[in-house]
Design an enzyme around this catalytic site. Sequence first.
Site, PDB file in Angstrom:
ATOM      1  N   ASP A  14       0.843  -1.196   0.000  1.00  0.00           N
ATOM      2  CA  ASP A  14       0.000   0.000   0.000  1.00  0.00           C
ATOM      3  C   ASP A  14       0.878   1.246   0.000  1.00  0.00           C
ATOM      4  O   ASP A  14       1.699   1.435   0.894  1.00  0.00           O
ATOM      5  CB  ASP A  14      -0.890   0.021   1.254  1.00  0.00           C
ATOM      6  CG  ASP A  14      -1.809   1.231   1.263  1.00  0.00           C
ATOM      7  OD1 ASP A  14      -2.791   1.220   0.510  1.00  0.00           O
ATOM      8  OD2 ASP A  14      -1.517   2.205   1.991  1.00  0.00           O
TER       9      ASP A  14
ATOM     10  N   TYR B 255       2.351   9.926   0.106  1.00  0.00           N
ATOM     11  CA  TYR B 255       3.414   9.365   0.957  1.00  0.00           C
ATOM     12  C   TYR B 255       4.811   9.688   0.427  1.00  0.00           C
ATOM     13  O   TYR B 255       5.805   9.496   1.137  1.00  0.00           O
ATOM     14  CB  TYR B 255       3.290   7.839   1.099  1.00  0.00           C
ATOM     15  CG  TYR B 255       1.996   7.344   1.706  1.00  0.00           C
ATOM     16  CD1 TYR B 255       1.095   8.207   2.299  1.00  0.00           C
ATOM     17  CD2 TYR B 255       1.677   5.991   1.673  1.00  0.00           C
ATOM     18  CE1 TYR B 255      -0.093   7.739   2.843  1.00  0.00           C
ATOM     19  CE2 TYR B 255       0.493   5.516   2.221  1.00  0.00           C
ATOM     20  CZ  TYR B 255      -0.389   6.409   2.791  1.00  0.00           C
ATOM     21  OH  TYR B 255      -1.562   5.939   3.321  1.00  0.00           O
TER      22      TYR B 255
ATOM     23  N   LYS C 204      -2.816   5.787  -4.256  1.00  0.00           N
ATOM     24  CA  LYS C 204      -3.987   6.655  -3.999  1.00  0.00           C
ATOM     25  C   LYS C 204      -3.769   8.025  -4.613  1.00  0.00           C
ATOM     26  O   LYS C 204      -2.654   8.557  -4.557  1.00  0.00           O
ATOM     27  CB  LYS C 204      -4.211   6.807  -2.483  1.00  0.00           C
ATOM     28  CG  LYS C 204      -4.151   5.502  -1.722  1.00  0.00           C
ATOM     29  CD  LYS C 204      -4.476   5.687  -0.244  1.00  0.00           C
ATOM     30  CE  LYS C 204      -4.071   4.453   0.542  1.00  0.00           C
ATOM     31  NZ  LYS C 204      -2.647   4.418   0.921  1.00  0.00           N
TER      32      LYS C 204
ATOM     33  N   HIS D 134      -7.882   9.056  -2.171  1.00  0.00           N
ATOM     34  CA  HIS D 134      -7.325   8.963  -0.818  1.00  0.00           C
ATOM     35  C   HIS D 134      -8.293   9.498   0.252  1.00  0.00           C
ATOM     36  O   HIS D 134      -8.506   8.861   1.284  1.00  0.00           O
ATOM     37  CB  HIS D 134      -6.002   9.744  -0.764  1.00  0.00           C
ATOM     38  CG  HIS D 134      -5.088   9.317   0.331  1.00  0.00           C
ATOM     39  ND1 HIS D 134      -3.718   9.372   0.230  1.00  0.00           N
ATOM     40  CD2 HIS D 134      -5.334   8.832   1.570  1.00  0.00           C
ATOM     41  CE1 HIS D 134      -3.173   8.935   1.352  1.00  0.00           C
ATOM     42  NE2 HIS D 134      -4.133   8.598   2.179  1.00  0.00           N
TER      43      HIS D 134
HETATM   44  N1  LIG Z   1      -5.912   5.739   3.548  1.00  0.00           N
HETATM   45  C1  LIG Z   1      -5.481   6.486   4.547  1.00  0.00           C
HETATM   46  O1  LIG Z   1      -5.893   7.635   4.738  1.00  0.00           O
HETATM   47  C2  LIG Z   1      -4.462   5.907   5.486  1.00  0.00           C
HETATM   48  C3  LIG Z   1      -4.259   6.506   6.737  1.00  0.00           C
HETATM   49  C4  LIG Z   1      -3.332   5.925   7.591  1.00  0.00           C
HETATM   50  C5  LIG Z   1      -2.640   4.789   7.192  1.00  0.00           C
HETATM   51  N2  LIG Z   1      -2.839   4.253   5.960  1.00  0.00           N
HETATM   52  C6  LIG Z   1      -2.086   3.070   5.490  1.00  0.00           C
HETATM   53  O2  LIG Z   1      -2.148   2.065   6.484  1.00  0.00           O
HETATM   54  C7  LIG Z   1      -0.834   1.717   6.895  1.00  0.00           C
HETATM   55  C8  LIG Z   1      -0.809   1.280   8.341  1.00  0.00           C
HETATM   56  O3  LIG Z   1      -1.300   2.294   9.190  1.00  0.00           O
HETATM   57  P1  LIG Z   1      -0.383   3.096  10.227  1.00  0.00           P
HETATM   58  O4  LIG Z   1       1.004   3.084   9.721  1.00  0.00           O
HETATM   59  O5  LIG Z   1      -1.007   4.408  10.441  1.00  0.00           O
HETATM   60  O6  LIG Z   1      -0.558   2.295  11.587  1.00  0.00           O
HETATM   61  P2  LIG Z   1      -0.252   0.783  12.106  1.00  0.00           P
HETATM   62  O7  LIG Z   1       0.126  -0.096  10.997  1.00  0.00           O
HETATM   63  O8  LIG Z   1      -1.384   0.413  12.995  1.00  0.00           O
HETATM   64  O9  LIG Z   1       0.959   1.011  13.090  1.00  0.00           O
HETATM   65  C9  LIG Z   1       2.233   1.365  12.653  1.00  0.00           C
HETATM   66  C10 LIG Z   1       3.071   1.618  13.901  1.00  0.00           C
HETATM   67  O10 LIG Z   1       3.120   0.425  14.687  1.00  0.00           O
HETATM   68  C11 LIG Z   1       4.482  -0.005  14.819  1.00  0.00           C
HETATM   69  N3  LIG Z   1       4.476  -1.474  14.643  1.00  0.00           N
HETATM   70  C12 LIG Z   1       4.355  -2.191  13.507  1.00  0.00           C
HETATM   71  N4  LIG Z   1       4.355  -3.517  13.772  1.00  0.00           N
HETATM   72  C13 LIG Z   1       4.473  -3.621  15.119  1.00  0.00           C
HETATM   73  C14 LIG Z   1       4.537  -4.728  16.008  1.00  0.00           C
HETATM   74  N5  LIG Z   1       4.475  -5.991  15.564  1.00  0.00           N
HETATM   75  N6  LIG Z   1       4.655  -4.484  17.338  1.00  0.00           N
HETATM   76  C15 LIG Z   1       4.717  -3.207  17.794  1.00  0.00           C
HETATM   77  N7  LIG Z   1       4.670  -2.111  17.004  1.00  0.00           N
HETATM   78  C16 LIG Z   1       4.541  -2.330  15.671  1.00  0.00           C
HETATM   79  C17 LIG Z   1       5.260   0.721  13.737  1.00  0.00           C
HETATM   80  O11 LIG Z   1       6.565   1.034  14.183  1.00  0.00           O
HETATM   81  P3  LIG Z   1       7.892   0.546  13.387  1.00  0.00           P
HETATM   82  O12 LIG Z   1       7.787   1.023  11.980  1.00  0.00           O
HETATM   83  O13 LIG Z   1       8.982   1.201  14.158  1.00  0.00           O
HETATM   84  O14 LIG Z   1       7.879  -0.955  13.508  1.00  0.00           O
HETATM   85  C18 LIG Z   1       4.474   2.018  13.563  1.00  0.00           C
HETATM   86  O15 LIG Z   1       4.887   2.965  14.537  1.00  0.00           O
HETATM   87  C19 LIG Z   1      -0.031   2.998   6.574  1.00  0.00           C
HETATM   88  O16 LIG Z   1       1.362   2.775   6.573  1.00  0.00           O
HETATM   89  C20 LIG Z   1      -0.614   3.370   5.241  1.00  0.00           C
HETATM   90  O17 LIG Z   1      -0.095   2.554   4.213  1.00  0.00           O
HETATM   91  C21 LIG Z   1      -3.767   4.782   5.115  1.00  0.00           C
END
Ligand SMILES: NC(=O)c1ccc[n+]([C@@H]2O[C@H](COP(=O)([O-])OP(=O)(O)OC[C@H]3O[C@@H](n4cnc5c(N)ncnc54)[C@H](OP(=O)(O)O)[C@@H]3O)[C@@H](O)[C@H]2O)c1
Length: 288
Positions: free
Chosen positions: A59, A64, A89, A122
């Site tokens: 994704d 980004y 997106k 997006h």
């Molecule tokens: N469409 C939208 O508007 C939108 C909005 C937000 C996000 N997204 C997409 O969704 C993806 C995921 O969402 P997100 O990045 O916001 O949140 P997430 O995946 O819930 O959490 C990411 C955070 O959790 C940590 N993490 C990852 N695996 C872990 C584990 N096994 N144990 C402990 N901590 C862990 C990561 O740190 P480290 O990197 O240090 O491991 C990072 O700080 C984004 O990267 C993006 O591609 C889309």
Amino acid sequence: MLRPPSNLVPASKEKSCMEEVCIQGITVPTLGIGTWHAQGRSCQRIVKEALEQGIRHIDTAQLYQNEREVGKAMRKAGPDRSQIFLTTKIGNKEHAAAAVKSSTEQSLKKLRTDYVDLLLIHWPVAFDEIAETLDAMQSLQAQGKTRAIGVSNFTPKQLQTARKLAPIFCNQVEYHPYFLQTALTRMAKEDGFLLTAYAPLARGKVCEDPVIRAIGAAHGKTPAQVTLRWLLDQPNLSAIPKTTNPTRLAENLDVFDFTLTPEEHSAIKARDQRLRLVDPPFAPAWDD
Ligand SMILES: NC(=O)c1ccc[n+]([C@@H]2O[C@H](COP(=O)([O-])OP(=O)(O)OC[C@H]3O[C@@H](n4cnc5c(N)ncnc54)[C@H](OP(=O)(O)O)[C@@H]3O)[C@@H](O)[C@H]2O)c1
């Protein structure tokens, strides 16, 4: 609709048991990798590592600013392009027809590919222009530049409007144990579209949750693994946890060898706190 893998290429380090869902005739690996805040070499490294470990769903987004690195990682990692489900997106200023086309062309160049698998709006920042935006996206689909089109951060009502205008494949929204998506999960199941859970780990907050930790302890799994299993068990759902840490990447991938009981599912669902973590000023008036 979950079924065993059919088209994933075996690689030496690859996990053997990815799961897939079939939506509108297109196969999607349910576990992907998110890349928001993954930048530069660290983004390229982790996406390459994820592909080498067996991830086949990536994704990214124009916002980004890492499409170039994702493209390089796909080239270097090895799996054939046809084996990868790639989402990007359209940026918030690119909703007019000409901008949809030109910004997507730029994305494809950066990603070094002739097509994406899924092109999303997006954010519904220009909902008045939704018909024009979707029309332009459908033209790109007809030209083979995207296999499917969809939306992100659309409320149930906005999604209903969009679905009357175009074949919406997916709505990508925030979804984790602290923020249930009751209406959208029901719609995804009944209407046969993909719901992609972003921030599936509640940005790491689930790791401290006592109930989820206890469930993990019973299975020899971490809270992140329990949370991903809970999400991936739901129909027509994919999850895209982000990490730039190879150890956590391996942890997030290791979710295909255990089963949660119905009681455990209910206990995780009961953690809901209506905790919305992503709510920028341009977000829609949420009606869910
Ligand atoms: N469409 C939208 O508007 C939108 C909005 C937000 C996000 N997204 C997409 O969704 C993806 C995921 O969402 P997100 O990045 O916001 O949140 P997430 O995946 O819930 O959490 C990411 C955070 O959790 C940590 N993490 C990852 N695996 C872990 C584990 N096994 N144990 C402990 N901590 C862990 C990561 O740190 P480290 O990197 O240090 O491991 C990072 O700080 C984004 O990267 C993006 O591609 C889309």
